[in-house]
Design a protein around this motif. Structure first.
Motif, short mmCIF file in Angstrom:
data_model
loop_
_atom_site.label_atom_id
_atom_site.label_comp_id
_atom_site.label_asym_id
_atom_site.label_seq_id
_atom_site.Cartn_x
_atom_site.Cartn_y
_atom_site.Cartn_z
N VAL A 120 -31.07 18.86 -23.14
CA VAL A 120 -29.68 18.58 -22.78
C VAL A 120 -28.80 19.72 -23.29
N VAL A 121 -27.93 20.22 -22.40
CA VAL A 121 -27.01 21.31 -22.76
C VAL A 121 -25.60 20.90 -22.36
N LEU A 122 -24.69 20.92 -23.31
CA LEU A 122 -23.27 20.68 -23.03
C LEU A 122 -22.62 22.02 -22.65
N VAL A 123 -21.94 22.04 -21.50
CA VAL A 123 -21.27 23.25 -21.03
C VAL A 123 -19.77 23.01 -21.08
N THR A 124 -19.06 23.78 -21.90
CA THR A 124 -17.62 23.60 -22.07
C THR A 124 -16.95 24.91 -22.42
N LYS A 125 -15.69 25.06 -22.00
CA LYS A 125 -14.88 26.21 -22.39
C LYS A 125 -14.19 25.99 -23.74
N ASP A 126 -14.29 24.78 -24.24
CA ASP A 126 -13.61 24.39 -25.48
C ASP A 126 -14.46 24.80 -26.68
N ILE A 127 -14.00 25.77 -27.45
CA ILE A 127 -14.77 26.28 -28.58
C ILE A 127 -14.97 25.20 -29.64
#
Length: 456
Positions: free
Chosen positions: A117-124
């Protein structure tokens, strides 16, 4: 091995086509993401437009399949909405009423399965929270370019044999005649791109230099080296390269991309060349100069400022007016003795329509013909915005993108994801585009500005 990618809302807002970027893997959208899209769909500007586009895309997928079970994507993957995971526990310091924490719950739940599972987000900060919980997290990399050190500058320095160097001005030189040297002093051929600017050094006397441009398998001399647009004279190699790019006709070079730190005369020189072309050119290439300056807060909230469009955008045009003051009256000693007269000259330029200012969000959807279009502070544009601007160019229009990738004010943009660097990397080698990056040593604003650039 296939993976499960859990997408945050900001990925879809950055790129509504993000669902097509994960090959044949599984994409999971937490219900919290749909709720955030619902809250953003009426927002003004690009954010609202992208939210609506993402929602329409999900509706099409819903009609094709079951979003709770998984709807097929054209690349072989699937997308589904995860509505459960209420029972998953998080540390007490991560309350359930936070949207980010609801996304983390989904990731935690999916980690009980077999696929990574990989979370992809622009939020650092969300990526940091994920790491604390043992969840793998990544940035959305599809629209990222190289880091600043590896980005295309549009210029380079090369050595050339002395005999070939002597004939450069008459007939140029072939690309295979130039070379670089490695740490051991061994020569090797440089990688050169169409329209790249080159500073040539004679290998027997490094003080001898020529300035050229790559053109159809040759390096040719600069054609506009002796030009003085609106009385302005270039002071360094970077400005000679910039002048060449700006002065070339729009049927040959309709796009110019300029990167550089504060004080390197990006806006000043672009205005000078534009005024020269509009006011002094006998060919009448351009009808007007159109200037737009994106602003992180202003683009989406223009309606909250008082006055008409011109009055609303006038505060953002102040840096342009500062440059006009120097161009209209080149006599530094007499320039500011009569402020009223100087302001009157500037007002006349705007009243006659020679220079027009326009909000960035009003440019989309238009087509510009015979226009000198300057987009200042382009590092605050998204890749989607810069694509929309470049595709506005009609016949006889020249687009100049200016900016400093080190001064970005817009959330979720950085030196690798902003529209200026995105356009620079993808337009590299185009026969219709010239690029130049001005160095810190080419700062011409003042001695203090030069010293600050070096020290700070």
């Amino acid at each position: 091995m296939k993976k499960i990618f859990v997408l945050d809302t900001n990925v879809l807002i950055q790129s509504p086509d993000a669902l097509d970027c994960f090959e044949d893997n599984q994409i999971v959208l937490p219900l919290a993401v749909l709720e955030e899209l619902d809250g953003l769909k009426k927002a003004d500007g690009e954010k609202g437009a992208h939210a609506r586009e993402a929602i329409r895309r999900l509706e099409n997928l819903r009609l094709q399949g079951n979003l709770l079970e998984g709807s097929p994507l054209k690349n072989g993957g699937t997308v589904r909405v995860e509505a459960n995971c209420v029972h998953v526990e998080l540390p007490e310091s991560l309350p359930d009423d936070k949207m980010d924490n609801r996304i983390l719950k989904v990731c935690r739940h999916l980690m009980d399965g077999r696929l990574p599972v990989v979370l992809v987000t622009k939020d650092i900060l969300l990526r940091m929270k994920a790491q604390i919980l043992g969840i793998r997290a990544e940035d959305f990399l599809q629209e990222q370019v190289s880091s600043r050190e590896g980005q295309y500058t549009g210029r380079c320095e090369c050595f050339v044999p002395e005999e070939t160097f002597k004939t450069f001005k008459k007939k140029g030189i072939p690309l295979d005649a130039v070379y670089l040297t490695d740490a051991q002093g061994k020569p090797y051929p440089p990688e050169l791109w169409e329209n790249q600017f080159v500073l040539l050094k004679a290998d027997q006397s490094l003080r001898k230099t020529h300035l050229g441009r790559v053109c159809q398998e040759k390096i040719v001399p600069l054609a506009y080296k002796k030009s003085r647009p609106y009385g302005v004279e270039p002071r360094n190699a970077g400005q000679y390269f910039l002048q060449e790019a700006l002065m070339m006709p729009p049927d040959k070079i309709p796009l110019v991309i300029v990167k550089g730190m504060a004080g390197t005369a990006k806006t000043f020189y672009s205005l000078a060349a534009g005024l020269e072309k509009v006011l002094n050119s006998s060919t009448g290439e351009y009808r007007r100069i159109l200037i737009s300056r994106p602003n992180a807060q202003f683009d989406s909230d223009i309606g909250f400022l008082p006055g008409d469009e011109q009055e609303k955008i006038s505060p953002l045009m102040r840096p342009v007016i500062d440059n006009l003051e120097q161009l209209i009256d080149s006599n530094e000693e007499e320039r500011y003795k009569n402020e009223t007269e100087l302001q009157g000259k500037i007002d006349e330029i705007f009243e006659r329509g020679i220079i027009q200012a326009e909000a960035l969000n009003f440019i989309r959807g238009r087509s510009f013909v015979n226009t000198w279009l300057i987009i200042d502070e382009a590092q605050n544009m998204t890749p989607n915005q810069v694509k929309g601007i470049i595709t506005r160019a009609g016949k006889g229009t020249k687009i100049i993108l200016l900016g400093d990738p080190g001064q970005i004010d817009r959330p979720f943009l950085d030196e690798r994801t902003n529209g200026l660097c995105y356009a620079s990397e993808y337009m590299k080698g185009s026969p219709l585009c010239c690029q130049v990056t001005l160095t810190a040593e080419e700062c011409e604003r003042s001695d203090l500005a030069m010293d600050a650039v070096r020290r700070l």
